[in-house]
Design an enzyme around this catalytic site. Structure first.
Site, mmCIF file in Angstrom:
data_model
loop_
_atom_site.group_PDB
_atom_site.id
_atom_site.type_symbol
_atom_site.label_atom_id
_atom_site.label_comp_id
_atom_site.label_asym_id
_atom_site.label_seq_id
_atom_site.Cartn_x
_atom_site.Cartn_y
_atom_site.Cartn_z
ATOM 1 N N ASN A 12 0.874 -1.177 0.000
ATOM 2 C CA ASN A 12 0.000 0.000 0.000
ATOM 3 C C ASN A 12 0.907 1.221 0.000
ATOM 4 O OD1 ASN A 12 -1.748 2.076 0.544
ATOM 5 N ND2 ASN A 12 -2.273 1.401 2.615
ATOM 6 N N LYS A 14 0.097 4.279 -0.162
ATOM 7 C CA LYS A 14 -0.498 5.456 0.492
ATOM 8 C C LYS A 14 -0.283 6.700 -0.406
ATOM 9 C CE LYS A 14 0.147 3.101 4.839
ATOM 10 N NZ LYS A 14 0.337 3.157 6.266
ATOM 11 N N HIS A 100 -9.091 1.257 5.250
ATOM 12 C CA HIS A 100 -7.786 1.419 5.902
ATOM 13 C C HIS A 100 -7.953 2.356 7.099
ATOM 14 C CE1 HIS A 100 -3.656 2.509 6.693
ATOM 15 N NE2 HIS A 100 -3.322 1.400 6.061
ATOM 16 N N GLU A 102 -6.281 4.732 8.121
ATOM 17 C CA GLU A 102 -6.060 6.154 7.825
ATOM 18 C C GLU A 102 -7.299 6.775 7.184
ATOM 19 O OE1 GLU A 102 -2.374 5.513 5.728
ATOM 20 O OE2 GLU A 102 -1.476 4.902 7.634
ATOM 21 N N GLU A 170 -4.653 -4.921 10.684
ATOM 22 C CA GLU A 170 -3.594 -3.930 10.854
ATOM 23 C C GLU A 170 -3.779 -3.199 12.181
ATOM 24 O OE1 GLU A 170 -1.831 -2.758 6.784
ATOM 25 O OE2 GLU A 170 -3.496 -1.426 7.176
ATOM 26 N N GLY A 176 3.507 2.097 10.769
ATOM 27 C CA GLY A 176 4.503 3.156 10.638
ATOM 28 C C GLY A 176 5.294 3.442 11.901
ATOM 29 N N SER A 215 4.161 -2.326 10.070
ATOM 30 C CA SER A 215 5.615 -2.416 10.240
ATOM 31 C C SER A 215 6.204 -3.752 9.802
ATOM 32 C CB SER A 215 6.009 -2.103 11.691
ATOM 33 O OG SER A 215 5.697 -0.749 12.004
HETATM 34 P P1 13P Z 1 3.645 0.260 7.471
HETATM 35 O O1 13P Z 1 4.099 -1.028 6.837
HETATM 36 O O2 13P Z 1 4.359 1.466 6.937
HETATM 37 O O3 13P Z 1 3.629 0.153 8.951
HETATM 38 O O4 13P Z 1 2.108 0.485 7.000
HETATM 39 C C1 13P Z 1 1.212 -0.561 7.103
HETATM 40 C C2 13P Z 1 -0.040 -0.179 6.416
HETATM 41 O O5 13P Z 1 -0.768 0.692 6.875
HETATM 42 C C3 13P Z 1 -0.383 -0.877 5.170
HETATM 43 O O6 13P Z 1 -1.688 -0.626 4.777
#
Ligand code: 13P
Length: 258
Positions: A12, A14, A100, A102, A170, A176, A215
């Site tokens: 992803n 983002k 997601h 976010e 997740e 992150g 992560s």
């Molecule tokens: P990270 O791998 O950067 O922690 O992000 C995970 C994520 O949100 C994938 O959708």
């Protein structure tokens, strides 16, 4: 059970990626062309601006291309700035991430909205990657399982199948941050998700892919991806660089032969 599920390593991107990043897409598509590609899927979800050119670049390769979100209405309409599942399918993408954390946090998307988005994806023949995950506070309060259960029940449409839906667990506190749950914790949550899916969908519940996200890095991929009921990864930061994404993908060389 889990052994029969074809794993998926998904990235992803983002809100990252410009035309210069297409070199990474090219490198990833070249890297996922070997014998391993017979046994697992690789997917990159770039920003919407790059989807069409990415699918054009990866025609006749094993790399799948997806989107990061779609509107709850499957087709066109007066929704400034939004993208429909129809548009995503029109760009030859095969998957779309919905729900997601976010999007849930920044765009106030409810479980109900996420379920409608998944339906829009189905309507256009796309596979929905439905994300669920608890906050740090919920985790600390020991509420992970309750939160998961509610999110799963409410975000998954009744017509979800292992073919049209992938679930991504997740934990928000792992995204992150470089922190991950221990393998036992991941195992417990994924086992609970599996049990809930079987309770609701019967034998079909055994077939859904359950991805872990948060992560995932080359250094921890083997440990996390070896956990029971973990059928792949949804990778953020480490999917932006072909070398890192491919190192995670190749963790399956050991896992699938051991
Ligand atoms: P990270 O791998 O950067 O922690 O992000 C995970 C994520 O949100 C994938 O959708």
């Amino acid at each position: 059970m889990t052994a029969a599920i074809r794993p998926m390593v998904a990235g992803n991107w983002k809100m990252n990626g410009t035309r210069a990043s297409l070199d990474q897409i090219r490198a990833i598509s070249e890297g996922v062309s070997g014998a391993l590609s017979e046994k697992l899927d690789a997917l990159i979800c770039p920003p919407a601006t790059l989807i069409y050119v990415a699918t054009t670049l990866t025609v006749d390769t094993k790399l799948l291309i997806g989107a990061q979100d779609c509107h709850e209405k499957a087709r066109s309409g007066a929704h400034t700035g939004d993208i429909s599942a129809e548009m995503i399918a029109d760009c030859f993408a095969s998957h779309v991430i919905v729900g997601h954390s976010e999007r849930r946090a920044e765009h106030h998307e409810s479980n109900h909205t996420v379920s409608k988005k998944a339906r829009a994806a189905y309507d256009q023949g796309l596979t929905a990657i439905i994300c669920i995950g608890e906050t740090r506070e919920e985790h600390a309060a020991g509420r992970t399982m309750d939160v998961m259960k509610t999110q799963l029940v409410e975000s998954l449409p009744d017509d979800a199948t292992p073919e049209n839906t992938v679930i991504a667990y997740e934990p928000i506190w792992a995204i992150g941050t470089g922190q991950t749950p221990g393998p036992e914790q991941v195992e417990d949550v994924h086992a609970a998700i599996r049990a809930d899916l079987v309770e609701r969908f019967g034998a079909a519940g055994e077939g859904f892919r359950l991805l872990y996200g948060g992560s995932v890095k080359p250094a921890n991929a083997r440990e996390l991806l070896s956990v029971a009921n973990v059928n792949g990864a949804l990778i953020g930061g480490a999917s932006l660089k072909a070398d890192d994404f491919l190192a995670i993908y190749r963790a399956y060389e050991d896992i699938l032969t051991s």
